[in-house]
Design a protein around this motif. Structure first.
Motif, PDB file in Angstrom:
ATOM      1  N   ALA A  45      66.813 -25.190  34.304  1.00  0.00           N
ATOM      2  CA  ALA A  45      66.734 -26.650  34.167  1.00  0.00           C
ATOM      3  C   ALA A  45      67.341 -27.382  35.356  1.00  0.00           C
ATOM      4  O   ALA A  45      67.306 -28.615  35.419  1.00  0.00           O
ATOM      5  CB  ALA A  45      67.437 -27.080  32.885  1.00  0.00           C
ATOM      6  N   GLY A  46      67.927 -26.636  36.303  1.00  0.00           N
ATOM      7  CA  GLY A  46      68.539 -27.266  37.458  1.00  0.00           C
ATOM      8  C   GLY A  46      69.935 -27.790  37.201  1.00  0.00           C
ATOM      9  O   GLY A  46      70.478 -28.561  38.004  1.00  0.00           O
ATOM     10  N   ARG A  47      70.551 -27.383  36.087  1.00  0.00           N
ATOM     11  CA  ARG A  47      71.889 -27.859  35.731  1.00  0.00           C
ATOM     12  C   ARG A  47      72.994 -26.988  36.332  1.00  0.00           C
ATOM     13  O   ARG A  47      74.170 -27.350  36.266  1.00  0.00           O
ATOM     14  CB  ARG A  47      72.058 -27.898  34.211  1.00  0.00           C
ATOM     15  N   ALA A  48      72.630 -25.836  36.860  1.00  0.00           N
ATOM     16  CA  ALA A  48      73.597 -24.941  37.489  1.00  0.00           C
ATOM     17  C   ALA A  48      72.868 -24.045  38.483  1.00  0.00           C
ATOM     18  O   ALA A  48      71.671 -23.803  38.338  1.00  0.00           O
ATOM     19  CB  ALA A  48      74.315 -24.099  36.431  1.00  0.00           C
ATOM     20  N   ARG A  49      73.606 -23.582  39.482  1.00  0.00           N
ATOM     21  CA  ARG A  49      73.034 -22.635  40.439  1.00  0.00           C
ATOM     22  C   ARG A  49      73.719 -21.281  40.375  1.00  0.00           C
ATOM     23  O   ARG A  49      73.114 -20.262  40.692  1.00  0.00           O
ATOM     24  CB  ARG A  49      73.119 -23.197  41.864  1.00  0.00           C
ATOM     25  N   SER A  50      74.980 -21.281  39.994  1.00  0.00           N
ATOM     26  CA  SER A  50      75.736 -20.032  39.857  1.00  0.00           C
ATOM     27  C   SER A  50      76.460 -20.045  38.524  1.00  0.00           C
ATOM     28  O   SER A  50      77.171 -21.000  38.215  1.00  0.00           O
ATOM     29  CB  SER A  50      76.756 -19.876  40.992  1.00  0.00           C
ATOM     30  N   ALA A  51      76.290 -18.985  37.745  1.00  0.00           N
ATOM     31  CA  ALA A  51      76.884 -18.938  36.413  1.00  0.00           C
ATOM     32  C   ALA A  51      77.577 -17.600  36.187  1.00  0.00           C
ATOM     33  O   ALA A  51      77.080 -16.546  36.622  1.00  0.00           O
ATOM     34  CB  ALA A  51      75.826 -19.161  35.335  1.00  0.00           C
ATOM     35  N   LEU A  52      78.693 -17.647  35.498  1.00  0.00           N
ATOM     36  CA  LEU A  52      79.429 -16.457  35.088  1.00  0.00           C
ATOM     37  C   LEU A  52      79.299 -16.331  33.579  1.00  0.00           C
ATOM     38  O   LEU A  52      79.624 -17.268  32.846  1.00  0.00           O
ATOM     39  CB  LEU A  52      80.905 -16.600  35.487  1.00  0.00           C
ATOM     40  N   VAL A  53      78.783 -15.189  33.120  1.00  0.00           N
ATOM     41  CA  VAL A  53      78.585 -14.955  31.684  1.00  0.00           C
ATOM     42  C   VAL A  53      79.405 -13.732  31.288  1.00  0.00           C
ATOM     43  O   VAL A  53      79.244 -12.655  31.866  1.00  0.00           O
ATOM     44  CB  VAL A  53      77.099 -14.720  31.349  1.00  0.00           C
ATOM     45  N   ILE A  54      80.272 -13.907  30.301  1.00  0.00           N
ATOM     46  CA  ILE A  54      81.213 -12.858  29.902  1.00  0.00           C
ATOM     47  C   ILE A  54      81.086 -12.585  28.408  1.00  0.00           C
ATOM     48  O   ILE A  54      80.956 -13.517  27.612  1.00  0.00           O
ATOM     49  CB  ILE A  54      82.664 -13.282  30.198  1.00  0.00           C
ATOM     50  N   GLY A  55      81.122 -11.317  28.031  1.00  0.00           N
ATOM     51  CA  GLY A  55      81.309 -10.921  26.639  1.00  0.00           C
ATOM     52  C   GLY A  55      82.659 -10.238  26.544  1.00  0.00           C
ATOM     53  O   GLY A  55      82.909  -9.278  27.285  1.00  0.00           O
ATOM     54  N   ALA A  56      83.549 -10.729  25.710  1.00  0.00           N
ATOM     55  CA  ALA A  56      84.912 -10.168  25.652  1.00  0.00           C
ATOM     56  C   ALA A  56      85.440 -10.231  24.228  1.00  0.00           C
ATOM     57  O   ALA A  56      85.233 -11.227  23.531  1.00  0.00           O
ATOM     58  CB  ALA A  56      85.845 -10.926  26.591  1.00  0.00           C
ATOM     59  N   GLU A  57      86.126  -9.163  23.825  1.00  0.00           N
ATOM     60  CA  GLU A  57      86.647  -9.095  22.449  1.00  0.00           C
ATOM     61  C   GLU A  57      87.955  -8.313  22.377  1.00  0.00           C
ATOM     62  O   GLU A  57      88.130  -7.312  23.083  1.00  0.00           O
ATOM     63  CB  GLU A  57      85.653  -8.380  21.520  1.00  0.00           C
ATOM     64  N   VAL A  58      88.843  -8.788  21.507  1.00  0.00           N
ATOM     65  CA  VAL A  58      89.971  -7.981  21.031  1.00  0.00           C
ATOM     66  C   VAL A  58      89.728  -7.827  19.524  1.00  0.00           C
ATOM     67  O   VAL A  58      90.392  -8.430  18.693  1.00  0.00           O
ATOM     68  CB  VAL A  58      91.325  -8.636  21.336  1.00  0.00           C
ATOM     69  N   PHE A  59      88.724  -7.016  19.196  1.00  0.00           N
ATOM     70  CA  PHE A  59      88.312  -6.867  17.797  1.00  0.00           C
ATOM     71  C   PHE A  59      89.376  -6.161  16.963  1.00  0.00           C
ATOM     72  O   PHE A  59      89.389  -6.298  15.737  1.00  0.00           O
ATOM     73  CB  PHE A  59      86.980  -6.104  17.725  1.00  0.00           C
ATOM     74  N   SER A  60      90.254  -5.407  17.624  1.00  0.00           N
ATOM     75  CA  SER A  60      91.314  -4.728  16.880  1.00  0.00           C
ATOM     76  C   SER A  60      92.197  -5.711  16.123  1.00  0.00           C
ATOM     77  O   SER A  60      92.833  -5.342  15.133  1.00  0.00           O
ATOM     78  CB  SER A  60      92.169  -3.881  17.827  1.00  0.00           C
ATOM     79  N   SER A  61      92.207  -6.970  16.554  1.00  0.00           N
ATOM     80  CA  SER A  61      93.064  -7.974  15.921  1.00  0.00           C
ATOM     81  C   SER A  61      92.501  -8.487  14.598  1.00  0.00           C
ATOM     82  O   SER A  61      93.220  -9.144  13.835  1.00  0.00           O
ATOM     83  CB  SER A  61      93.275  -9.155  16.873  1.00  0.00           C
ATOM     84  N   ILE A  62      91.221  -8.209  14.310  1.00  0.00           N
ATOM     85  CA  ILE A  62      90.632  -8.686  13.049  1.00  0.00           C
ATOM     86  C   ILE A  62      90.175  -7.538  12.149  1.00  0.00           C
ATOM     87  O   ILE A  62      89.427  -7.738  11.199  1.00  0.00           O
ATOM     88  CB  ILE A  62      89.463  -9.664  13.293  1.00  0.00           C
ATOM     89  N   LEU A  63      90.652  -6.315  12.453  1.00  0.00           N
ATOM     90  CA  LEU A  63      90.272  -5.159  11.644  1.00  0.00           C
ATOM     91  C   LEU A  63      91.315  -4.888  10.563  1.00  0.00           C
ATOM     92  O   LEU A  63      92.517  -5.029  10.797  1.00  0.00           O
ATOM     93  CB  LEU A  63      90.137  -3.912  12.522  1.00  0.00           C
ATOM     94  N   ASP A  64      90.831  -4.501   9.401  1.00  0.00           N
ATOM     95  CA  ASP A  64      91.696  -4.022   8.328  1.00  0.00           C
ATOM     96  C   ASP A  64      91.899  -2.528   8.564  1.00  0.00           C
ATOM     97  O   ASP A  64      90.995  -1.724   8.315  1.00  0.00           O
ATOM     98  CB  ASP A  64      91.025  -4.278   6.975  1.00  0.00           C
ATOM     99  N   TRP A  65      93.067  -2.154   9.042  1.00  0.00           N
ATOM    100  CA  TRP A  65      93.321  -0.776   9.429  1.00  0.00           C
ATOM    101  C   TRP A  65      93.561   0.140   8.235  1.00  0.00           C
ATOM    102  O   TRP A  65      93.966   1.288   8.394  1.00  0.00           O
ATOM    103  CB  TRP A  65      94.470  -0.705  10.432  1.00  0.00           C
ATOM    104  N   THR A  66      93.298  -0.383   7.031  1.00  0.00           N
ATOM    105  CA  THR A  66      93.294   0.477   5.834  1.00  0.00           C
ATOM    106  C   THR A  66      91.873   0.680   5.309  1.00  0.00           C
ATOM    107  O   THR A  66      91.677   1.341   4.303  1.00  0.00           O
ATOM    108  CB  THR A  66      94.159  -0.123   4.711  1.00  0.00           C
ATOM    109  N   ASP A  67      90.890   0.102   6.003  1.00  0.00           N
ATOM    110  CA  ASP A  67      89.483   0.222   5.595  1.00  0.00           C
ATOM    111  C   ASP A  67      88.777   1.206   6.529  1.00  0.00           C
ATOM    112  O   ASP A  67      88.356   0.842   7.625  1.00  0.00           O
ATOM    113  CB  ASP A  67      88.812  -1.155   5.642  1.00  0.00           C
ATOM    114  N   ARG A  68      88.654   2.447   6.086  1.00  0.00           N
ATOM    115  CA  ARG A  68      88.067   3.487   6.931  1.00  0.00           C
ATOM    116  C   ARG A  68      86.638   3.166   7.330  1.00  0.00           C
ATOM    117  O   ARG A  68      86.170   3.564   8.400  1.00  0.00           O
ATOM    118  CB  ARG A  68      88.099   4.829   6.181  1.00  0.00           C
ATOM    119  N   GLY A  69      85.921   2.442   6.484  1.00  0.00           N
ATOM    120  CA  GLY A  69      84.515   2.153   6.752  1.00  0.00           C
ATOM    121  C   GLY A  69      84.281   1.217   7.923  1.00  0.00           C
ATOM    122  O   GLY A  69      83.180   1.163   8.472  1.00  0.00           O
TER     123      GLY A  69
END
Length: 328
Positions: free
Chosen positions: A138-162
């Motif tokens: 659309a001409g709204r940007a010429r250079s873009a940085l796209v990141i996927g990042a997670e600290v999923f360990s912080s939302i896991l129930d560590w008593t749920d083996r599944g």
């Protein structure tokens, strides 16, 4: 800002994993202390996962994202000051606000670029990449940085083996630039909110208290069934959109959720298993980070080369899914 060219191209990739590698045997020993039984064989047979990387308690998503971002910018040969757009896909932001993207922006020393987060869980990177491509087209940007990042360990129930054996932490990033030759050659995004209960982390903070269940909960069988159905349809649609066929795909880089899903989907699409980039055995499921992590691994080990066609796919809670077809 001058008018952008017609297309966007990936010109750099980067990734980052926390220092602590946790093998299945390590995890089994930790869970045994809590009275939960599992084993390397049990996990490998059901998921294909052999290890994962877990961030230290207190590590933030923006920390991981910043490392991956710097690696991608170095690979692209672009200074952070040149960025017009920064998008972070994450389900584990540092704060309610400001966005993780703004924290990364500060860490990079960029001022003025648009910066925001995208929340589509494991489809997040595909959503964010499609969004960045649209900005450039659309001409709204010429250079873009796209990141996927997670600290999923912080939302896991560590008593749920599944669920706790399935996930890991990490970050991956790409740099997009405007180009007069096609790079992102097809994309589509979808969601079905009526399926929200099969994969969710439904807690929130209200009036200073945690309300609801703050941990990830999943109906594994329902997720498997939905994932293979919608991703099969999406893959066929996006290659048709680009005027290609699945036989034209050089590398299939799907969300790294479970080796059974990857294998089943490759068979349905009649894509040779040798063309499937698999990192779930080493990284586990890193949610929005899984696709850019796998892309960076395959690029740096020489499998992904200029001119090749890549099919990237994500599927996750929401229920969300999408595909992006890339010409490197």
């Amino acid at each position: 800002m001058t008018a952008a060219m017609s297309y966007s191209r990936i010109v750099g990739t980067g990734s980052y994993l926390p220092p602590r590698c946790v093998t299945n045997d390590d995890l089994a020993a930790e869970l045994a202390v809590k009275g939960i039984e599992t084993s390397d064989q049990w996990i490998v047979d059901r998921t294909g996962i052999r290890q994962r990387y877990i961030a230290e308690r207190g590590a933030k998503t923006s920390d991981l994202a910043l490392h991956a971002a710097k690696a991608a910018l170095l690979d692209a040969g672009i200074d952070a000051s040149e960025l017009d757009l920064i998008i972070v896909a994450t389900s584990t932001p540092d704060f309610v606000f400001p966005s993780t993207a703004c924290l990364v922006q500060a860490g990079l020393g960029n001022r003025g670029a648009a910066a925001f987060d995208v929340q589509a869980v494991c489809s997040g990177f595909v959503y964010a990449l499609t969004t960045a491509d649209s900005f450039i087209r659309a001409g709204r940007a010429r250079s873009a940085l796209v990141i996927g990042a997670e600290v999923f360990s912080s939302i896991l129930d560590w008593t749920d083996r599944g669920t706790c054996v399935l996930f890991g932490d990490g970050a991956g990033a790409v740099v997009l630039r405007a180009s007069d030759t096609p790079g992102i050659i097809g994309a589509e995004l979808h969601a079905d909110g009526s399926q929200m209960d099969i994969l969710k982390a439904a807690g929130n903070v209200s009036h200073g208290e945690v309300v609801g269940d703050p941990f990830l909960r999943m109906d594994g069988q329902a997720v498997f069934k939905q994932a293979v159905t919608v991703l099969d349809r999406s893959a066929r649609s996006v290659v048709e959109q680009a005027g290609l066929t699945l036989a034209d795909v050089d590398w299939f880089i799907p969300h790294q959720a479970n080796i059974r899903i990857l294998n089943f989907l490759a068979r349905k699409l009649e894509i040779d298993s040798a063309k499937v980039v698999v990192t779930v055995d080493q990284h586990a499921n890193t949610s929005a980070a899984s696709v850019p992590l796998a892309l960076d691994v395959a690029r740096r080990d020489g499998r992904v080369r200029p001119g090749q066609v890549l099919l990237l796919q994500g599927v996750g809670g929401g229920f969300t899914w999408g595909s992006v077809l890339v010409k490197m």
